[in-house]
Design an enzyme around this catalytic site. Structure first.
Site, short mmCIF file in Angstrom:
data_model
loop_
_atom_site.label_atom_id
_atom_site.label_comp_id
_atom_site.label_asym_id
_atom_site.label_seq_id
_atom_site.Cartn_x
_atom_site.Cartn_y
_atom_site.Cartn_z
N ASN A 10 1.06 -1.30 0.26
CA ASN A 10 -0.81 -0.08 -0.14
C ASN A 10 0.79 1.23 0.00
O ASN A 10 0.93 1.87 1.48
CB ASN A 10 -1.01 -0.05 1.19
N TRP A 11 1.11 2.25 -1.16
CA TRP A 11 2.07 2.69 -1.39
C TRP A 11 1.42 4.21 -0.77
O TRP A 11 2.55 5.25 -0.86
CB TRP A 11 2.43 3.42 -2.67
N LYS A 12 -0.10 4.31 -0.40
CA LYS A 12 -0.93 5.62 0.23
C LYS A 12 -0.56 6.57 -0.23
O LYS A 12 -0.23 6.49 -1.49
CB LYS A 12 0.00 5.35 1.49
N HIS A 97 -10.14 1.13 4.46
CA HIS A 97 -8.46 1.38 5.23
C HIS A 97 -8.78 2.81 6.77
O HIS A 97 -9.55 3.15 6.03
CB HIS A 97 -7.36 2.08 3.83
N GLU A 99 -6.69 4.95 7.40
CA GLU A 99 -7.16 6.24 7.14
C GLU A 99 -7.90 7.11 6.30
O GLU A 99 -8.69 8.16 6.91
CB GLU A 99 -6.18 6.97 6.58
N GLU A 169 -6.06 -4.60 10.47
CA GLU A 169 -5.29 -3.07 10.87
C GLU A 169 -5.35 -2.62 12.05
O GLU A 169 -6.30 -1.52 11.47
CB GLU A 169 -5.11 -2.39 9.54
N GLY A 175 2.03 3.19 10.40
CA GLY A 175 2.18 3.81 10.56
C GLY A 175 3.22 4.07 11.50
O GLY A 175 4.04 5.10 12.07
N SER A 212 2.93 -1.68 10.82
CA SER A 212 4.26 -1.97 11.40
C SER A 212 4.57 -2.54 10.46
O SER A 212 5.83 -3.09 11.59
CB SER A 212 4.50 -1.42 12.30
N GLY A 233 2.44 -0.69 4.56
CA GLY A 233 2.62 0.49 4.05
C GLY A 233 4.23 0.96 3.84
O GLY A 233 4.92 0.69 2.92
P1 PGA Z 1 2.58 0.99 7.89
O1 PGA Z 1 0.92 1.11 6.77
O2 PGA Z 1 3.12 -0.81 7.39
O3 PGA Z 1 3.11 1.88 7.92
O4 PGA Z 1 1.87 0.33 9.78
C1 PGA Z 1 -0.01 -0.14 7.19
C2 PGA Z 1 -1.59 0.30 6.44
O5 PGA Z 1 -1.47 1.16 6.34
O6 PGA Z 1 -1.80 -0.61 5.39
#
Ligand code: PGA
Length: 254
Positions: A10-12, A97, A99, A169, A175, A212, A233
């Site tokens: 997931n490159w966000k 997600h 976010e 998640e 993150g 993470s 991510g």
């Molecule tokens: P992260 O994000 O690996 O940076 O914690 C995971 C995600 O939000 O899918």
């Protein structure tokens, strides 16, 4: 560990177009001679979807969207629909997600609409669920995840055998570098599977962990029974860390 493993990147909003293209080329190059049971899929930004898709064209790496709208076409400024992604060659649709839920205030209702639209479009959904740190501290983690699953899956018609990924998640692990303890994650994965067996028994459910994930902890999740893969991510946005995660998994498989 000889089950198929799924690695979703997931490159966000971490990479601009040039950076996305560069990483896609590097991934194609690294994975071109890998013939194992680890499937990789990237979720680039909407901006870079087409160019990344073209770079991945003859590779074994799949692609999906990070977010999409449920109506096919119309006056919805700034949105891209599930149907549009499907016709552009998408395989997967990331839905709900944290976010999206927390920063962009997506509701369980929105997530349900998106799931239905993904199914109609022929995209494989990846539904994200997870509790906040406060909810976990209050002992409500399982309750919150159950509410999210019920809102999205109750009374839905799922074609027999349809593949659906459910990503656990925990919001507090995303993150932050504070990954969920693998035993706690496994407990939640089993709970998710139990609920999914009741609500969407006709589906072919696969479980992911996200939050993470790194080369240091990835094996500790994948060696648990209920899990099929990871949603990564930050560590998925650099070729070195993708390679390190893949190598950690490969050693475990070997
Ligand atoms: P992260 O994000 O690996 O940076 O914690 C995971 C995600 O939000 O899918």
């Amino acid at each position: 560990m000889n089950k198929p493993i799924y690695f979703f990147a997931n490159w966000k909003m971490y990479l601009d177009n040039l950076e996305s293209e560069k990483l896609a080329f590097d991934l194609v190059d690294y994975f071109k001679d890998k013939n194992d049971n680890i499937s990789i899929a990237v979720l680039p930004s909407a901006l870079s979807f087409i160019s990344v898709k073209n770079i991945l064209e003859n590779s074994n790496i799949k692609i999906g969207s990070q977010n999409s709208y449920w109506i096919d076409k119309g006056g919805y400024t700034g949105e891209v629909s599930m149907q549009m992604y499907k016709s552009a060659g998408s395989n997967f649709s990331l839905i709900g997600h944290s976010e999206r839920r927390h920063i962009f205030k997506e509701s369980n209702h929105d997530i349900r609409e998106k799931l239905e639209s993904a199914i109609v479009a022929g995209l494989t959904p990846i539904i994200c669920v997870g509790e906040t740190g406060q909810e976990r501290n209050d002992g409500r983690a399982e309750e919150i995840v159950e509410i999210q699953l019920r809102a999205v899956f109750e009374n839905i018609l799922i074609p027999d055998g349809l593949e659906i990924f459910i990503a656990y998640e925990p919001v507090w692990a995303i993150g932050t570098g504070k990954a969920c303890n693998p035993e706690d994650a496994e407990q939640m994965h089993q709970k998710v599977l139990t609920i999914a067996n009741v609500l969407i028994s006709s589906a072919n459910v696969k479980i992911l962990y996200g939050g993470s994930v790194s080369e240091k902890n990835v094996v500790s999740y994948l060696t648990k029974d209920s899990i099929d893969g990871v949603l990564v991510g930050n560590a998925s946005t650099k070729i070195d860390t993708v390679v390190a995660i893949h190598q950690a998994l490969s050693k475990e498989i070997a």
